[in-house]
Enzyme design. Structure first.
Site, PDB file in Angstrom:
ATOM      1  N   ARG A   1      45.326  38.070  40.970  1.00 27.51           N
ATOM      2  CA  ARG A   1      45.565  39.464  40.594  1.00 27.51           C
ATOM      3  C   ARG A   1      44.770  39.802  39.328  1.00 27.51           C
ATOM      4  NH1 ARG A   1      51.926  38.647  38.938  1.00 27.51           N
ATOM      5  NH2 ARG A   1      51.594  37.075  37.340  1.00 27.51           N
ATOM      6  N   GLY A   2      44.709  41.099  39.028  1.00 25.34           N
ATOM      7  CA  GLY A   2      44.121  41.550  37.780  1.00 25.34           C
ATOM      8  C   GLY A   2      42.677  41.139  37.576  1.00 25.34           C
ATOM      9  N   ILE A   3      42.352  40.766  36.348  1.00 24.60           N
ATOM     10  CA  ILE A   3      40.995  40.381  35.991  1.00 24.60           C
ATOM     11  C   ILE A   3      40.542  39.172  36.802  1.00 24.60           C
ATOM     12  CG2 ILE A   3      39.586  39.397  34.134  1.00 24.60           C
ATOM     13  CD1 ILE A   3      41.148  41.193  32.175  1.00 24.60           C
TER      14      ILE A   3
ATOM     15  N   ARG B   1      50.126  30.721  40.130  1.00 25.37           N
ATOM     16  CA  ARG B   1      51.426  30.092  39.900  1.00 25.37           C
ATOM     17  C   ARG B   1      52.529  30.781  40.684  1.00 25.37           C
ATOM     18  NH1 ARG B   1      53.549  29.209  33.814  1.00 25.37           N
ATOM     19  NH2 ARG B   1      53.466  31.511  33.815  1.00 25.37           N
TER      20      ARG B   1
ATOM     21  N   ASP C   1      50.317  25.258  38.584  1.00 22.63           N
ATOM     22  CA  ASP C   1      50.781  25.634  37.260  1.00 22.63           C
ATOM     23  C   ASP C   1      49.918  24.868  36.262  1.00 22.63           C
ATOM     24  OD1 ASP C   1      52.075  25.965  34.843  1.00 22.63           O
ATOM     25  OD2 ASP C   1      54.086  25.752  35.681  1.00 22.63           O
TER      26      ASP C   1
ATOM     27  N   GLY D   1      46.828  33.149  32.222  1.00 18.16           N
ATOM     28  CA  GLY D   1      47.456  33.453  30.942  1.00 18.16           C
ATOM     29  C   GLY D   1      48.782  34.170  31.110  1.00 18.16           C
TER      30      GLY D   1
ATOM     31  N   TYR E   1      50.214  35.305  21.400  1.00 15.50           N
ATOM     32  CA  TYR E   1      49.100  35.578  22.319  1.00 15.50           C
ATOM     33  C   TYR E   1      47.774  35.554  21.567  1.00 15.50           C
ATOM     34  CZ  TYR E   1      46.468  38.046  25.985  1.00 15.50           C
ATOM     35  OH  TYR E   1      45.552  38.407  26.945  1.00 15.50           O
TER      36      TYR E   1
ATOM     37  N   LYS F   1      44.619  32.985  22.233  1.00 11.11           N
ATOM     38  CA  LYS F   1      43.313  33.494  22.645  1.00 11.11           C
ATOM     39  C   LYS F   1      42.247  33.242  21.576  1.00 11.11           C
ATOM     40  CE  LYS F   1      44.363  35.167  26.718  1.00 11.11           C
ATOM     41  NZ  LYS F   1      43.727  34.653  27.958  1.00 11.11           N
TER      42      LYS F   1
END
Length: 234
Positions: free
Chosen positions: A12-14, A34, A48, A77, A140, A144
């Site tokens: 999903r997403g990026i 995951r 995971d 992440g 976070y 990062k």
């Protein structure tokens, strides 16, 4: 030439946008995830990244299907936001365990084969928050920002083996995660971006593709912000 590409957190997403971009280019793409379901048309491996045994098992499955991983995109992440005075040690540790140590685990596993082949591309997905900071995201941001030092150290270690390691730092991006933000909060963040909008996932994917391409063969240890200018100067 088709390459074996692995994108962690790629359902999903990026991560999904990155995986689809490589697949559209003819590469053999696998993604780890995951939770949820594997993306249609891509090889999905449940993994995971906080579990070393699952990481090793995922790589073995991918290597059998696609060959040794030649391009690794460490994207998996999580967030557990909160102000420092209210943040539990569990929430701090959980974010570093996935975002930073997860990248360590997959990079270490991929590097074993890349060093033997004397070639490879590793791209770590960081964040503009790592450069500029953000209220309520100290865990976070720490995870990062850690990817920057980690990636640059690997770039020095692995450069003699023709392995490049670079870091992409996205800003606010239109994903399911940002869609859950209250409208007022979302607009507040957008107003801090010089381009006055969120990124689309494919814009992050283009940057990742570039760093994995022959056109970036002499780029390593770089941090490439794709953030509409929000973290400029950091």
């Amino acid at each position: 030439m088709s390459r074996s590409v692995l994108v962690t957190g790629g359902n999903r997403g990026i991560g999904l946008a990155v995986a689809r971009a490589f697949a559209d280019n003819g590469d053999r793409v696998a993604v780890t995830y995951r939770s949820g379901e594997p993306p249609e048309g891509l090889m999905g491996v449940r993994c995971d990244v906080t579990d070393p045994a699952q990481v090793d098992a995922a790589f073995k499955e991918i290597e059998e299907a696609h060959g040794d991983v030649e391009v690794l995109v460490a994207n998996a992440g999580v967030t557990r936001d909160g102000l420092l005075v209210r943040m539990s040690e569990e929430d701090f540790d959980a974010v570093l365990e996935t975002n930073l140590k997860g990248a360590f685990r997959v990079a270490k596993r991929a590097t074993l084969k890349m060093m033997r082949a004397r070639q490879g591309r590793i791209i770590l997905i960081s964040s503009a928050v790592a450069l500029a900071g953000e209220v309520g995201q100290s865990n976070y941001a720490a995870s990062k920002a850690g990817l920057v030092g980690f990636g640059r150290s690997l770039a020095r270690e692995l450069g003699a083996r023709n392995i490049t390691v670079n870091i992409v730092a996205p800003g606010l991006t239109a994903t399911d995660m940002t869609a859950s933000l209250p409208e007022e909060r979302f607009q507040h963040i957008v107003n801090q971006v010089p381009l006055r909008r969120a990124a689309e996932p494919h814009e992050i994917a283009h940057a990742v593709q570039f760093l994995a391409s022959p056109n970036a063969s002499y780029i390593t240890g770089a941090v490439l912000p794709v953030d509409g200018g929000v973290a400029m100067g950091h």
